[in-house]
Design a protein around this motif. Structure first.
Motif, short mmCIF file in Angstrom:
data_model
loop_
_atom_site.label_atom_id
_atom_site.label_comp_id
_atom_site.label_asym_id
_atom_site.label_seq_id
_atom_site.Cartn_x
_atom_site.Cartn_y
_atom_site.Cartn_z
N MET A 83 -40.37 -23.04 -52.71
CA MET A 83 -41.07 -24.28 -52.38
C MET A 83 -41.67 -24.20 -50.98
SD MET A 83 -38.74 -27.37 -53.97
CE MET A 83 -37.31 -26.86 -54.93
N ASP A 84 -40.91 -23.62 -50.04
CA ASP A 84 -41.43 -23.49 -48.68
C ASP A 84 -42.63 -22.54 -48.65
OD1 ASP A 84 -39.52 -25.22 -47.72
OD2 ASP A 84 -38.13 -23.64 -47.12
N LEU A 85 -42.59 -21.46 -49.42
CA LEU A 85 -43.72 -20.53 -49.47
C LEU A 85 -44.96 -21.21 -50.04
CD1 LEU A 85 -44.86 -17.65 -49.20
CD2 LEU A 85 -43.99 -17.20 -51.53
N LEU A 86 -44.79 -21.95 -51.12
CA LEU A 86 -45.93 -22.67 -51.70
C LEU A 86 -46.49 -23.69 -50.73
CD1 LEU A 86 -44.64 -23.22 -55.36
CD2 LEU A 86 -46.39 -21.62 -54.61
N ALA A 87 -45.61 -24.35 -49.96
CA ALA A 87 -46.09 -25.31 -48.97
C ALA A 87 -46.90 -24.62 -47.88
CB ALA A 87 -44.90 -26.05 -48.35
N GLY A 135 -34.74 -20.78 -69.38
CA GLY A 135 -35.40 -21.13 -70.63
C GLY A 135 -36.58 -22.06 -70.41
N LYS A 136 -36.42 -23.02 -69.51
CA LYS A 136 -37.53 -23.92 -69.20
C LYS A 136 -38.69 -23.16 -68.57
CE LYS A 136 -35.54 -28.52 -68.76
NZ LYS A 136 -35.44 -29.70 -67.88
N ALA A 137 -38.36 -22.24 -67.66
CA ALA A 137 -39.41 -21.45 -67.01
C ALA A 137 -40.17 -20.64 -68.05
CB ALA A 137 -38.80 -20.53 -65.96
N GLN A 138 -39.45 -19.99 -68.97
CA GLN A 138 -40.11 -19.17 -69.98
C GLN A 138 -40.96 -20.04 -70.90
OE1 GLN A 138 -40.18 -15.84 -69.92
NE2 GLN A 138 -41.77 -16.13 -71.49
N LEU A 158 -33.49 -25.01 -59.06
CA LEU A 158 -34.87 -25.34 -59.41
C LEU A 158 -35.82 -24.37 -58.73
CD1 LEU A 158 -37.00 -27.29 -60.62
CD2 LEU A 158 -36.79 -28.64 -58.53
N ASP A 159 -35.57 -24.08 -57.48
CA ASP A 159 -36.44 -23.21 -56.69
C ASP A 159 -36.40 -21.76 -57.20
OD1 ASP A 159 -37.90 -23.02 -53.85
OD2 ASP A 159 -36.59 -21.27 -54.03
N GLN A 160 -35.19 -21.23 -57.39
CA GLN A 160 -35.04 -19.81 -57.68
C GLN A 160 -35.10 -19.48 -59.18
OE1 GLN A 160 -34.62 -17.09 -55.23
NE2 GLN A 160 -35.78 -18.81 -54.42
N ARG A 161 -34.59 -20.36 -60.00
CA ARG A 161 -34.45 -20.03 -61.42
C ARG A 161 -35.58 -20.59 -62.27
NH1 ARG A 161 -28.40 -21.86 -62.67
NH2 ARG A 161 -28.99 -21.12 -64.76
N LEU A 162 -36.38 -21.50 -61.70
CA LEU A 162 -37.49 -22.06 -62.47
C LEU A 162 -38.83 -21.84 -61.75
CD1 LEU A 162 -37.56 -25.11 -64.68
CD2 LEU A 162 -39.35 -24.94 -62.98
N ILE A 163 -38.94 -22.28 -60.50
CA ILE A 163 -40.22 -22.15 -59.80
C ILE A 163 -40.57 -20.69 -59.54
CG2 ILE A 163 -41.47 -22.70 -57.68
CD1 ILE A 163 -39.96 -25.34 -57.57
N ARG A 164 -39.60 -19.87 -59.13
CA ARG A 164 -39.90 -18.47 -58.83
C ARG A 164 -40.47 -17.72 -60.03
NH1 ARG A 164 -38.81 -14.65 -55.10
NH2 ARG A 164 -37.47 -16.04 -53.84
N PRO A 165 -39.80 -17.74 -61.19
CA PRO A 165 -40.39 -16.99 -62.32
C PRO A 165 -41.74 -17.55 -62.77
CG PRO A 165 -38.42 -18.21 -63.01
CD PRO A 165 -38.46 -18.25 -61.52
#
Length: 419
Positions: free
Chosen positions: A33-37, A295-298, A336-343
């Motif tokens: 999230m910080d990187l995207l910001a 699973g949500k990320a995929q 949320l940051d590592q397991r969903l937003i990252r992938p």
């Protein structure tokens, strides 16, 4: 350009002394999230129109660009759409929690983290022992309970009036429940309903009181009581309304030809259904911190391969806020940051068509208050080629200086659709 909104329900928070005066977003480990910001642009968004409660049904609908004064009918009809119940003329649909009460107080809004398999038995029991005798006395199907997910269910009152005052149980943890019973709205209402507001309120209160007697006798709660655990021992109906008239997102935004919503929560699925989005239910998505983030990320990555618009909703941060669990909410933000937003970010970087990514909460749910509050939330927008602002971190304080400034309601979606 494709678009994806990733929403952490209730993720925003207040400064907490235990965290050195930082908010949870300031303190949490959330490098993506910080990187995207840093690479994108940020701002704050008012998600709740004046005169509306700061509930997820209001905030998420507003974030998607809808005028609440035109389409709002409460949470119940949205969850009816998700469950697959086709509301008929004359139906009043209410969200119906199964909650925990003890010593005259509301202990928790979620029935001790009630699970769906257990809830299904309780709902069947309520239909048999509570709704059926009342319907027989009325000579019609006046009352019907419909099973949803976990503690979130649906109550249909045939001929009921929506002009009643109901108190959301998550707004009143630790408070006496009797003063929070349903009351009729003041005034004269033009609805041509079988039941007046007063009659509707009296019926709902009768159902609440009788449910407490019945649920206390159910073997599930008897076993919970024997183990000293929180019981799922009362219904609590709220946020009722009639069938809403909502245009689809495709009708509102020509940029969207097709779209998908991914959420474990009936309410969000219902908004998505009325909005014309395809509903994707991910196995293992629970609405809690143990949800299937991967699973949500995929599912989101797969949806972006054929849809223009994807809305990914994660409930875990809100539930942790309602429980007042600081450590759990920090973990949920990290997950949320590592397991969903990252992938999702890694996959979209490799896609042929560019993807615009937005991240935000719908409202704050401060862990030290345990309720929703009506305050602006921080948001970020990133896509390849965007002109970055000077904000280096994603949090409630940093985003005050964001390049988008302070947006209101549908301005967010209009800004997103400009990309």
């Amino acid at each position: 350009m494709k678009h994806i909104i990733i929403l952490g329900d209730g993720m925003a928070d207040h400064a907490v002394a235990r965290l050195g005066g930082k908010t949870l977003l300031q303190y949490a480990d959330k490098p993506m999230m910080d990187l995207l910001a840093r690479k994108g642009r940020t701002g704050r968004l008012i998600t709740v129109p004046e005169g509306f409660p700061p509930g997820s049904e209001v905030a998420n609908t507003a974030i998607l660009g809808y005028d609440l004064n035109t389409v709002y009918e409460g949470r119940g009809p949205l969850e009816a759409a998700s469950i697959g119940y086709d509301m008929q003329p004359g139906d009043l649909a209410l969200r119906c929690n199964i909650i925990t009460i003890a010593d005259g107080n509301i202990v928790t809004h979620n029935g001790g983290n009630l699970q769906t398999d257990d809830a299904r038995g309780l709902i069947d029991y309520l239909n048999s022992e509570l709704a059926a005798p009342l319907n027989e006395a009325e000579g019609c199907e006046r009352v019907r309970f419909i099973c949803g997910i976990q503690y979130r269910h649906l109550l249909i009152i045939r001929g009921g009036s929506k002009h009643i005052v109901c108190n959301p149980p998550h707004d009143h943890p630790g408070e006496p429940w009797k003063p929070l019973l349903v009351t009729p709205e003041e005034g004269v209402w033009p609805d041509d309903t079988e039941l007046s507001p007063l009659q509707t309120a009296m019926l709902l209160n009768k159902l609440i009181l009788r449910s407490q007697q019945l649920l206390a006798q159910h073997p599930f709660n008897q076993a919970k009581a024997g183990r000293g655990e929180r019981q799922a021992n009362s219904i609590w109906p709220w946020s009722g309304g009639y069938r809403p008239a909502m245009p689809t997102l495709q009708e509102m935004y020509p940029q969207i030809k097709s779209g998908t919503v991914i959420s474990a929560v009936d309410l969000i699925q219902g908004i998505g259904r009325y909005a014309g989005l395809r509903i994707v239910k991910v196995p293992g998505a629970t609405g809690l911190a143990d949800t299937n983030y991967e699973g949500k990320a995929q599912a989101a990555i797969e949806a972006l391969s054929h849809d223009d618009f994807v809305f990914v909703h994660v409930e875990a941060t809100d539930e942790a806020g309602h429980d007042g669990d600081l450590d759990l909410k920090l973990r949920a933000i990290n997950y949320l940051d590592q397991r969903l937003i990252r992938p999702i970010c890694e996959a979209t970087e490799a896609m042929d068509e560019p993807v615009c990514i937005a991240v935000l909460p719908d409202h704050p749910t401060p862990v030290e208050m345990r309720i929703h509050v009506n305050e602006p939330v921080p948001f970020l927008i990133y896509y390849k080629g965007i002109e970055a602002d000077d904000v280096a971190c994603y949090d409630e304080v940093s985003c005050v200086s964001g390049g988008y400034g302070l947006l209101r309601l549908d301005e967010f979606m209009h800004e997103l659709m400009k990309v």
